[in-house]
Design a protein around this motif. Structure first.
Motif, mmCIF file in Angstrom:
data_model
loop_
_atom_site.group_PDB
_atom_site.id
_atom_site.type_symbol
_atom_site.label_atom_id
_atom_site.label_comp_id
_atom_site.label_asym_id
_atom_site.label_seq_id
_atom_site.Cartn_x
_atom_site.Cartn_y
_atom_site.Cartn_z
ATOM 1 N N ILE A 59 45.501 46.441 7.040
ATOM 2 C CA ILE A 59 45.835 46.337 5.608
ATOM 3 C C ILE A 59 47.182 45.666 5.338
ATOM 4 C CG2 ILE A 59 44.384 48.267 4.879
ATOM 5 C CD1 ILE A 59 46.849 50.042 4.848
ATOM 6 N N CYS A 60 48.013 45.472 6.384
ATOM 7 C CA CYS A 60 49.348 44.918 6.119
ATOM 8 C C CYS A 60 49.502 43.457 6.534
ATOM 9 C CB CYS A 60 50.423 45.774 6.794
ATOM 10 S SG CYS A 60 50.513 45.595 8.587
ATOM 11 N N GLY A 61 48.804 43.014 7.553
ATOM 12 C CA GLY A 61 48.887 41.632 8.010
ATOM 13 C C GLY A 61 49.991 41.360 9.015
ATOM 14 N N THR A 62 50.740 42.370 9.421
ATOM 15 C CA THR A 62 51.826 42.178 10.377
ATOM 16 C C THR A 62 51.345 41.553 11.674
ATOM 17 O OG1 THR A 62 53.068 44.037 9.463
ATOM 18 C CG2 THR A 62 53.631 43.379 11.705
ATOM 19 N N CYS A 63 50.189 41.945 12.149
ATOM 20 C CA CYS A 63 49.691 41.483 13.447
ATOM 21 C C CYS A 63 48.835 40.214 13.364
ATOM 22 C CB CYS A 63 48.892 42.598 14.114
ATOM 23 S SG CYS A 63 47.369 43.030 13.237
ATOM 24 N N LEU A 64 48.711 39.610 12.215
ATOM 25 C CA LEU A 64 47.849 38.438 12.044
ATOM 26 C C LEU A 64 48.113 37.422 13.158
ATOM 27 C CD1 LEU A 64 45.713 37.723 9.957
ATOM 28 C CD2 LEU A 64 47.434 36.436 8.739
ATOM 29 N N THR A 65 47.050 37.035 13.857
ATOM 30 C CA THR A 65 47.154 36.206 15.058
ATOM 31 C C THR A 65 46.169 35.052 14.969
ATOM 32 O OG1 THR A 65 47.777 38.143 16.365
ATOM 33 C CG2 THR A 65 46.915 36.262 17.575
ATOM 34 N N ARG A 89 42.156 32.892 12.236
ATOM 35 C CA ARG A 89 43.120 33.990 12.331
ATOM 36 C C ARG A 89 42.367 35.303 12.239
ATOM 37 N NH1 ARG A 89 47.108 33.489 7.581
ATOM 38 N NH2 ARG A 89 45.203 33.019 6.483
ATOM 39 N N PHE A 90 42.960 36.352 12.821
ATOM 40 C CA PHE A 90 42.371 37.678 12.676
ATOM 41 C C PHE A 90 43.438 38.735 12.913
ATOM 42 C CE2 PHE A 90 42.655 38.232 17.052
ATOM 43 C CZ PHE A 90 41.887 39.249 17.574
ATOM 44 N N THR A 91 43.081 39.983 12.624
ATOM 45 C CA THR A 91 43.998 41.100 12.812
ATOM 46 C C THR A 91 43.594 41.859 14.081
ATOM 47 O OG1 THR A 91 42.624 42.410 11.324
ATOM 48 C CG2 THR A 91 44.589 41.409 10.367
ATOM 49 N N PRO A 92 44.338 41.673 15.161
ATOM 50 C CA PRO A 92 43.962 42.290 16.433
ATOM 51 C C PRO A 92 44.161 43.803 16.484
ATOM 52 C CG PRO A 92 46.033 41.136 16.653
ATOM 53 C CD PRO A 92 45.501 40.807 15.288
ATOM 54 N N CYS A 93 44.731 44.378 15.440
ATOM 55 C CA CYS A 93 44.886 45.838 15.416
ATOM 56 C C CYS A 93 43.553 46.541 15.185
ATOM 57 C CB CYS A 93 45.892 46.263 14.348
ATOM 58 S SG CYS A 93 45.326 46.018 12.652
ATOM 59 N N CYS A 94 42.629 45.855 14.498
ATOM 60 C CA CYS A 94 41.372 46.528 14.153
ATOM 61 C C CYS A 94 40.141 45.635 14.271
ATOM 62 C CB CYS A 94 41.455 47.100 12.736
ATOM 63 S SG CYS A 94 41.624 45.838 11.462
ATOM 64 N N SER A 95 40.316 44.333 14.269
ATOM 65 C CA SER A 95 39.163 43.433 14.311
ATOM 66 C C SER A 95 38.655 43.268 15.731
ATOM 67 C CB SER A 95 39.528 42.079 13.711
ATOM 68 O OG SER A 95 39.806 42.229 12.337
ATOM 69 N N ARG A 96 37.436 42.822 15.869
ATOM 70 C CA ARG A 96 36.768 42.690 17.157
ATOM 71 C C ARG A 96 36.323 41.228 17.323
ATOM 72 N NH1 ARG A 96 37.785 46.739 20.243
ATOM 73 N NH2 ARG A 96 35.863 46.467 21.398
ATOM 74 N N ALA A 97 35.323 40.993 18.152
ATOM 75 C CA ALA A 97 34.782 39.653 18.378
ATOM 76 C C ALA A 97 33.275 39.666 18.249
ATOM 77 C CB ALA A 97 35.176 39.150 19.759
ATOM 78 N N LYS A 98 32.754 38.594 17.689
ATOM 79 C CA LYS A 98 31.306 38.399 17.618
ATOM 80 C C LYS A 98 30.816 37.605 18.822
ATOM 81 C CE LYS A 98 30.879 38.562 12.596
ATOM 82 N NZ LYS A 98 30.468 37.834 11.388
ATOM 83 N N THR A 99 31.739 37.004 19.545
ATOM 84 C CA THR A 99 31.415 36.216 20.731
ATOM 85 C C THR A 99 31.994 36.924 21.960
ATOM 86 O OG1 THR A 99 33.399 34.889 20.299
ATOM 87 C CG2 THR A 99 31.305 34.001 19.513
ATOM 88 N N PRO A 100 31.518 36.593 23.142
ATOM 89 C CA PRO A 100 32.007 37.269 24.352
ATOM 90 C C PRO A 100 33.484 37.007 24.660
ATOM 91 C CG PRO A 100 29.941 36.115 24.794
ATOM 92 C CD PRO A 100 30.394 35.703 23.432
ATOM 93 N N LEU A 101 34.051 35.919 24.071
ATOM 94 C CA LEU A 101 35.441 35.561 24.359
ATOM 95 C C LEU A 101 36.146 35.080 23.107
ATOM 96 C CD1 LEU A 101 37.710 34.890 26.484
ATOM 97 C CD2 LEU A 101 36.723 32.581 26.523
ATOM 98 N N LEU A 102 37.364 35.565 22.909
ATOM 99 C CA LEU A 102 38.272 35.032 21.895
ATOM 100 C C LEU A 102 39.474 34.461 22.637
ATOM 101 C CD1 LEU A 102 38.565 37.736 19.068
ATOM 102 C CD2 LEU A 102 37.263 35.608 19.011
ATOM 103 N N VAL A 103 39.885 33.252 22.270
ATOM 104 C CA VAL A 103 41.109 32.672 22.807
ATOM 105 C C VAL A 103 42.141 32.754 21.703
ATOM 106 C CG1 VAL A 103 42.222 30.645 23.780
ATOM 107 C CG2 VAL A 103 39.830 31.145 24.344
ATOM 108 N N LEU A 104 43.235 33.469 21.995
ATOM 109 C CA LEU A 104 44.255 33.725 20.975
ATOM 110 C C LEU A 104 45.453 32.807 21.136
ATOM 111 C CD1 LEU A 104 44.212 37.626 20.878
ATOM 112 C CD2 LEU A 104 42.817 35.980 19.611
ATOM 113 N N ASP A 105 46.017 32.406 20.028
ATOM 114 C CA ASP A 105 47.190 31.539 19.986
ATOM 115 C C ASP A 105 48.443 32.380 20.204
ATOM 116 O OD1 ASP A 105 48.777 29.334 19.687
ATOM 117 O OD2 ASP A 105 48.600 29.244 17.498
#
Length: 106
Positions: A59-65, A89-105
């Motif tokens: 809810i805060c966006g601090t972790c937006l990646t 972009r996504f919030t890694p505190c609570c969001s997941r992946a729809k694909t087997p792999l996410l590559v994060l910046d």
């Protein structure tokens, strides 16, 4: 006998993308497995990558990646539907992946 409520909760979590997936850190090439019930923030912390977090609930966006590859399963309340659709972009505190792999910046 199994508790029907727990069985329903398990099905809902599975349907919402609570399953396991991998995350690759673009800057280092490290890959970490994100198990069900573990956040991306927790998983990458285990390999020494710190993502700043404030609320931990999306809810805060601090972790937006930034997301460079893969499709996030947005569980946040920060990004608009249009921003979620972009998938960059996504919030890694609570969001997941729809694909087997996410590559994060990171």
């Amino acid at each position: 006998m199994a508790d029907p409520l727990q069985a329903n909760v398990a099905k809902i979590l599975e349907a919402e993308g609570a399953g396991a997936f991998d995350v690759r850190i673009a800057s280092t090439g490290q890959t970490v497995h994100v198990a069900p019930g573990v956040s991306v923030v927790e998983a990458v912390a285990a390999i020494g990558i710190d993502i700043p977090v404030s609320c931990g609930e999306g809810i805060c966006g601090t972790c937006l990646t930034g997301v460079l590859e893969g499709v996030p399963d947005h569980q946040d309340f920060v990004l608009s539907p249009e921003e979620q659709e972009k998938g960059d972009r996504f919030t890694p505190c609570c969001s997941r992946a729809k694909t087997p792999l996410l590559v994060l910046d990171l």
